[in-house]
Each structure stands twice: as structure tokens, then as C-alpha cells.
Design a protein around this motif. Structure first.
Motif, PDB file in Angstrom:
ATOM      1  N   GLY A 130       0.798  -1.252  -0.035  1.00 49.28           N
ATOM      2  CA  GLY A 130      -0.004  -0.034  -0.002  1.00 49.28           C
ATOM      3  C   GLY A 130       0.907   1.404   0.050  1.00 49.28           C
ATOM      4  N   TYR A 131       0.304   2.327   0.274  1.00 49.77           N
ATOM      5  CA  TYR A 131       0.635   3.659   0.271  1.00 49.77           C
ATOM      6  C   TYR A 131       1.651   3.975   1.244  1.00 49.77           C
ATOM      7  CZ  TYR A 131       1.063   8.622   1.041  1.00 49.77           C
ATOM      8  OH  TYR A 131       1.415  10.101   1.164  1.00 49.77           O
ATOM      9  N   HIS A 132       2.846   4.569   1.003  1.00 49.58           N
ATOM     10  CA  HIS A 132       3.838   4.846   1.993  1.00 49.58           C
ATOM     11  C   HIS A 132       3.643   6.480   1.921  1.00 49.58           C
ATOM     12  CE1 HIS A 132       7.367   5.207   4.548  1.00 49.58           C
ATOM     13  NE2 HIS A 132       7.295   4.214   4.741  1.00 49.58           N
ATOM     14  N   PRO A 133       3.719   7.435   3.132  1.00 48.37           N
ATOM     15  CA  PRO A 133       3.833   8.652   3.091  1.00 48.37           C
ATOM     16  C   PRO A 133       5.503   9.098   2.413  1.00 48.37           C
ATOM     17  CG  PRO A 133       3.909   7.803   5.243  1.00 48.37           C
ATOM     18  CD  PRO A 133       3.440   6.842   4.332  1.00 48.37           C
ATOM     19  N   ASN A 134       6.228   8.529   2.629  1.00 47.34           N
ATOM     20  CA  ASN A 134       7.837   8.778   2.190  1.00 47.34           C
ATOM     21  C   ASN A 134       8.117   7.613   1.533  1.00 47.34           C
ATOM     22  OD1 ASN A 134       9.937  10.230   1.616  1.00 47.34           O
ATOM     23  ND2 ASN A 134      10.913   9.816   3.676  1.00 47.34           N
ATOM     24  N   PRO A 135       7.812   7.458   0.115  1.00 44.85           N
ATOM     25  CA  PRO A 135       8.355   6.336  -0.382  1.00 44.85           C
ATOM     26  C   PRO A 135       9.706   5.916  -0.299  1.00 44.85           C
ATOM     27  CG  PRO A 135       6.669   7.582  -1.918  1.00 44.85           C
ATOM     28  CD  PRO A 135       6.981   8.620  -0.571  1.00 44.85           C
ATOM     29  N   PRO A 136      10.799   6.785  -0.227  1.00 41.43           N
ATOM     30  CA  PRO A 136      12.177   6.329  -0.080  1.00 41.43           C
ATOM     31  C   PRO A 136      12.452   5.462   1.029  1.00 41.43           C
ATOM     32  CG  PRO A 136      12.148   8.470  -1.185  1.00 41.43           C
ATOM     33  CD  PRO A 136      10.645   8.255  -0.670  1.00 41.43           C
ATOM     34  N   ASP A 137      11.365   5.583   2.294  1.00 39.41           N
ATOM     35  CA  ASP A 137      11.660   4.963   3.374  1.00 39.41           C
ATOM     36  C   ASP A 137      10.777   3.701   3.350  1.00 39.41           C
ATOM     37  OD1 ASP A 137      13.020   6.933   4.495  1.00 39.41           O
ATOM     38  OD2 ASP A 137      11.625   8.024   5.455  1.00 39.41           O
ATOM     39  N   TYR A 138      10.156   3.365   2.277  1.00 45.72           N
ATOM     40  CA  TYR A 138       9.385   2.007   2.398  1.00 45.72           C
ATOM     41  C   TYR A 138      10.434   1.093   2.548  1.00 45.72           C
ATOM     42  CZ  TYR A 138       7.694  -2.178   0.274  1.00 45.72           C
ATOM     43  OH  TYR A 138       7.216  -3.894   0.412  1.00 45.72           O
ATOM     44  N   GLY A 139       9.974  -0.075   3.318  1.00 47.74           N
ATOM     45  CA  GLY A 139      10.852  -1.147   3.459  1.00 47.74           C
ATOM     46  C   GLY A 139      12.134  -1.134   4.216  1.00 47.74           C
ATOM     47  N   ARG A 140      12.332   0.018   5.097  1.00 48.42           N
ATOM     48  CA  ARG A 140      13.690   0.375   5.835  1.00 48.42           C
ATOM     49  C   ARG A 140      13.332   0.251   7.152  1.00 48.42           C
ATOM     50  NH1 ARG A 140      17.240   2.444   2.300  1.00 48.42           N
ATOM     51  NH2 ARG A 140      16.424   3.682   0.650  1.00 48.42           N
ATOM     52  N   ASN A 141      14.420   0.032   7.974  1.00 51.31           N
ATOM     53  CA  ASN A 141      14.328  -0.323   9.391  1.00 51.31           C
ATOM     54  C   ASN A 141      14.600   1.121   9.977  1.00 51.31           C
ATOM     55  OD1 ASN A 141      17.099   0.047   9.425  1.00 51.31           O
ATOM     56  ND2 ASN A 141      17.394  -2.171   9.249  1.00 51.31           N
ATOM     57  N   ALA A 142      14.469   1.086  11.374  1.00 48.07           N
ATOM     58  CA  ALA A 142      14.722   2.461  12.101  1.00 48.07           C
ATOM     59  C   ALA A 142      16.101   2.874  11.776  1.00 48.07           C
ATOM     60  CB  ALA A 142      14.396   2.158  13.546  1.00 48.07           C
ATOM     61  N   HIS A 143      17.073   2.084  11.509  1.00 47.62           N
ATOM     62  CA  HIS A 143      18.378   2.900  11.209  1.00 47.62           C
ATOM     63  C   HIS A 143      18.703   3.256   9.654  1.00 47.62           C
ATOM     64  CE1 HIS A 143      19.526   1.306  15.122  1.00 47.62           C
ATOM     65  NE2 HIS A 143      19.150   0.449  14.595  1.00 47.62           N
ATOM     66  N   GLY A 144      17.473   3.088   8.821  1.00 49.02           N
ATOM     67  CA  GLY A 144      17.594   3.597   7.373  1.00 49.02           C
ATOM     68  C   GLY A 144      17.866   2.580   6.643  1.00 49.02           C
ATOM     69  N   GLY A 145      18.462   1.277   7.320  1.00 49.86           N
ATOM     70  CA  GLY A 145      18.821   0.085   6.192  1.00 49.86           C
ATOM     71  C   GLY A 145      17.827  -0.683   5.501  1.00 49.86           C
ATOM     72  N   ASN A 146      17.883  -1.239   4.187  1.00 49.43           N
ATOM     73  CA  ASN A 146      17.012  -1.883   3.671  1.00 49.43           C
ATOM     74  C   ASN A 146      16.553  -3.112   4.504  1.00 49.43           C
ATOM     75  OD1 ASN A 146      16.915  -0.180   1.477  1.00 49.43           O
ATOM     76  ND2 ASN A 146      18.181  -1.570   0.263  1.00 49.43           N
ATOM     77  N   ASP A 147      15.142  -3.400   4.841  1.00 47.38           N
ATOM     78  CA  ASP A 147      14.791  -4.263   5.442  1.00 47.38           C
ATOM     79  C   ASP A 147      13.437  -4.860   4.937  1.00 47.38           C
ATOM     80  OD1 ASP A 147      14.663  -6.250   7.216  1.00 47.38           O
ATOM     81  OD2 ASP A 147      14.168  -5.243   9.163  1.00 47.38           O
ATOM     82  N   PRO A 169       9.951  -6.348   3.564  1.00 45.38           N
ATOM     83  CA  PRO A 169       9.191  -5.402   3.224  1.00 45.38           C
ATOM     84  C   PRO A 169       8.795  -4.480   4.317  1.00 45.38           C
ATOM     85  CG  PRO A 169       7.756  -7.134   3.834  1.00 45.38           C
ATOM     86  CD  PRO A 169       9.255  -7.559   4.160  1.00 45.38           C
ATOM     87  N   GLY A 170       9.734  -4.145   5.470  1.00 45.63           N
ATOM     88  CA  GLY A 170       9.208  -3.338   6.384  1.00 45.63           C
ATOM     89  C   GLY A 170       8.386  -4.084   7.562  1.00 45.63           C
ATOM     90  N   ASP A 171       8.424  -3.537   8.661  1.00 47.12           N
ATOM     91  CA  ASP A 171       7.860  -4.010   9.600  1.00 47.12           C
ATOM     92  C   ASP A 171       6.341  -4.128   9.580  1.00 47.12           C
ATOM     93  OD1 ASP A 171       9.984  -4.425  11.197  1.00 47.12           O
ATOM     94  OD2 ASP A 171      10.003  -2.671  12.395  1.00 47.12           O
ATOM     95  N   TYR A 172       5.724  -3.103   9.019  1.00 48.22           N
ATOM     96  CA  TYR A 172       4.254  -3.231   8.675  1.00 48.22           C
ATOM     97  C   TYR A 172       3.673  -4.326   7.930  1.00 48.22           C
ATOM     98  CZ  TYR A 172      -0.332  -0.972   7.787  1.00 48.22           C
ATOM     99  OH  TYR A 172      -1.754  -0.634   7.629  1.00 48.22           O
ATOM    100  N   TYR A 173       4.592  -4.661   6.750  1.00 48.86           N
ATOM    101  CA  TYR A 173       4.018  -5.843   6.075  1.00 48.86           C
ATOM    102  C   TYR A 173       4.724  -7.068   6.126  1.00 48.86           C
ATOM    103  CZ  TYR A 173       1.207  -2.649   3.109  1.00 48.86           C
ATOM    104  OH  TYR A 173       0.148  -1.899   2.770  1.00 48.86           O
ATOM    105  N   ARG A 174       5.696  -7.105   6.923  1.00 48.68           N
ATOM    106  CA  ARG A 174       6.621  -8.392   7.440  1.00 48.68           C
ATOM    107  C   ARG A 174       5.611  -9.674   7.508  1.00 48.68           C
ATOM    108  NH1 ARG A 174      11.248  -7.945   7.535  1.00 48.68           N
ATOM    109  NH2 ARG A 174      11.027  -5.874   8.862  1.00 48.68           N
ATOM    110  N   GLY A 175       4.740  -9.365   8.401  1.00 49.02           N
ATOM    111  CA  GLY A 175       3.937 -10.398   9.057  1.00 49.02           C
ATOM    112  C   GLY A 175       2.977 -11.050   7.660  1.00 49.02           C
ATOM    113  N   VAL A 176       2.672 -10.195   6.501  1.00 47.36           N
ATOM    114  CA  VAL A 176       1.871 -10.615   5.703  1.00 47.36           C
ATOM    115  C   VAL A 176       2.574 -11.332   4.588  1.00 47.36           C
ATOM    116  CG1 VAL A 176       0.473  -9.645   3.600  1.00 47.36           C
ATOM    117  CG2 VAL A 176       0.430  -8.531   5.596  1.00 47.36           C
ATOM    118  N   THR A 177       4.006 -10.900   4.265  1.00 47.97           N
ATOM    119  CA  THR A 177       4.520 -11.826   3.517  1.00 47.97           C
ATOM    120  C   THR A 177       5.064 -13.175   3.943  1.00 47.97           C
ATOM    121  OG1 THR A 177       6.516 -10.545   4.029  1.00 47.97           O
ATOM    122  CG2 THR A 177       5.258  -9.857   2.122  1.00 47.97           C
TER     123      THR A 177
END
Length: 238
Positions: free
Chosen positions: A38-55, A57-65
Motif C-alpha cells: 500500500g501507500y507509504h507517506p515517504n516512498p524512499p523510506d518504504y521497507g527500511r528499518n529504524a536505522h535507515g537500512g533496507n529491510d 518489506p518493512g515491519d508493517y508488511y512483514r507478517g503478511v509476506t
């Protein structure tokens, strides 16, 4: 980069998450689920962790995948252009962005489906929130490559976001009645429209207010998707 003018093309480098189930694959290969986030308010931050690293699909969608890969489906989750490190940030500001994201979703599918170990007669597609619009746009263009589809908490189509008029892919729509992010009336309208066109569609409503299902509702939504995908339908074409 600047958005392309009509008649122009530009190559964009984009990324996606691809998860494979553990264990021995079925004789015909693993089924594949294309998941549109779904929509992310700041697209470059989609899928990143609290430290800014790639993670992704991110915490929000991790359970779905994880829920679907744990149940024996290969899960493909595209970033979309302008999300995370994927190129094409200018497109995220366009009102018709979901149509471009649908192209990205399909492009990711075309790359992955060339891999060994997949059952090409069992391709499914799912989207959440804005990803519901992305899913509908994909189905409107190439729905015949999928056996079944599901959307959760979808936005209602508007403007040039099309419904899958010709594809006829069986669609399960799930939504919480009290969802304040995307009203469930939009999902009801989608199902009503599809049924009026003779397309198999079902609406499942939940009594809570979660935009992304949680707890027992989440488990029930996943189980309903899996049962919907397992319906006896004509196999998708290659």
C-alpha cells in the motif's frame, strides 16, 4: 529523474523482495503470490528499518509476506518506482501513480516467472490499500496470467484506475467495517461492479477497524485467501 513525456521511454532500476518457502517443493513447483503493498507517506523510506537500512518489506508488511511463504507460496513483493532505492521518484507524486506501479509489479513478475521451481498454473495476486488499486490495474491489463486474486482494505477506484472488465479473474475482497483509512464502502462498490459484469467476486467484512488486519482477523483473512486461491478454476496461461 524527470517523468517521461508521452511517446518517450526510460529504463528504471527497481528492486523487489522474493521469498521462497522452506522444504521440498511440490512436484509441479511452488505456487507464486504477487503482493502489491500500500501507500507509504515517504516512498524512499518504504521497507527500511529504524536505522535507515533496507529491510523490505518493512515491519508493517512483514507478517503478511511471512504468513504466505510459511504456507507454501513463493512471495514476490515489488518496491514500485520511487520506493526504497528504486529509481523513478517523480512518479510517486502523480495522481495516476498506481497505474505506473502496476507496470512495475508486472515487470517484476515477468522476471521472476522465468525462474525454475514455480508452478505456472498457480499464479495469484494480492494487494493491500493502494495496492488494491495496483492489483486491479494489473488485472485489467493481463488478468489472464492469474488463477485468482485478493485485495485487502482497498481504496475505491477513481478516474483512470480501471476495474478488471475483461480478465474475469475471481476476486476476493476483504475489509474491516470500521476502517477509517479506506472506507469499506469502496470495497463493496468494487464487488458490486464486478458481479454486475458477471465476474466472480466476494466481499468479506470484519467487525473491527484495522486497516491492516491483526490477531484473529489476520489469521482468518489469510485462511480465506488460501481457500480462495485453492478454488477449482481454469489454470492461468503461460
Amino acid at each position: 529523474m524527470a517523468a517521461c513525456k508521452p511517446g518517450q521511454w526510460a529504463a528504471l532500476v527497481m528492486a523487489a523482495l522474493l521469498l521462497w518457502p522452506a522444504g521440498v517443493p511440490p512436484e509441479r513447483g511452488w505456487p507464486l503470490l504477487l503482493f502489491n503493498h500500500g501507500y507509504h507517506p515517504n516512498p524512499p523510506d518504504y521497507g527500511r528499518n529504524a536505522h535507515g537500512g533496507n529491510d523490505r518489506p518493512g515491519d508493517y508488511y512483514r507478517g503478511v509476506t511471512q504468513a504466505f511463504v510459511d504456507r507454501g507460496l513463493v512471495v514476490l513483493a515489488p518496491d514500485y518506482r520511487g520506493h526504497n532505492d528504486s529509481e523513478g521518484g517523480d512518479f510517486t507524486e502523480r495522481p495516476d501513480a498506481p497505474l505506473y506501479y502496476a507496470r512495475d509489479s508486472l515487470a517484476a513478475l515477468r522476471v521472476v516467472e522465468s525462474l525454475d521451481g514455480l508452478d505456472r498454473s498457480r499464479r495469484y495476486i494480492m494487494g493491500h490499500s493502494m495496492g488494491g488499486l495496483v492489483t486491479l490495474a494489473v488485472l485489467a491489463g493481463v488478468g489472464d496470467v492469474f488463477s485468482a486474486a485478493s485485495i485487502w482494505s482497498s481504496m475505491a477506484p477513481a478516474g483512470n484506475i480501471m476495474l478488471p472488465v475483461d480478465a474475469g479473474v475471481p476476486l476476493l475482497v476483504q475489509h474491516a467495517r470500521g476502517d477509517r483509512s479506506t472506507p469499506s464502502s469502496g470495497s463493496a462498490a468494487i464487488v458490486h461492479d464486478l458481479q454486475a459484469r458477471g465476474i466472480t467476486a466476494r466481499l468479506e467484512l470484519y467487525e473491527g477497524d484495522d486497516h491492516l488486519f491483526a490477531g484473529q482477523d489476520f489469521e482468518r483473512a489469510v485462511a480465506r485467501d488460501l481457500a480462495w486461491f485453492a478454488r477449482p478454476v481454469l489454470p492461468a496461461t503461460d
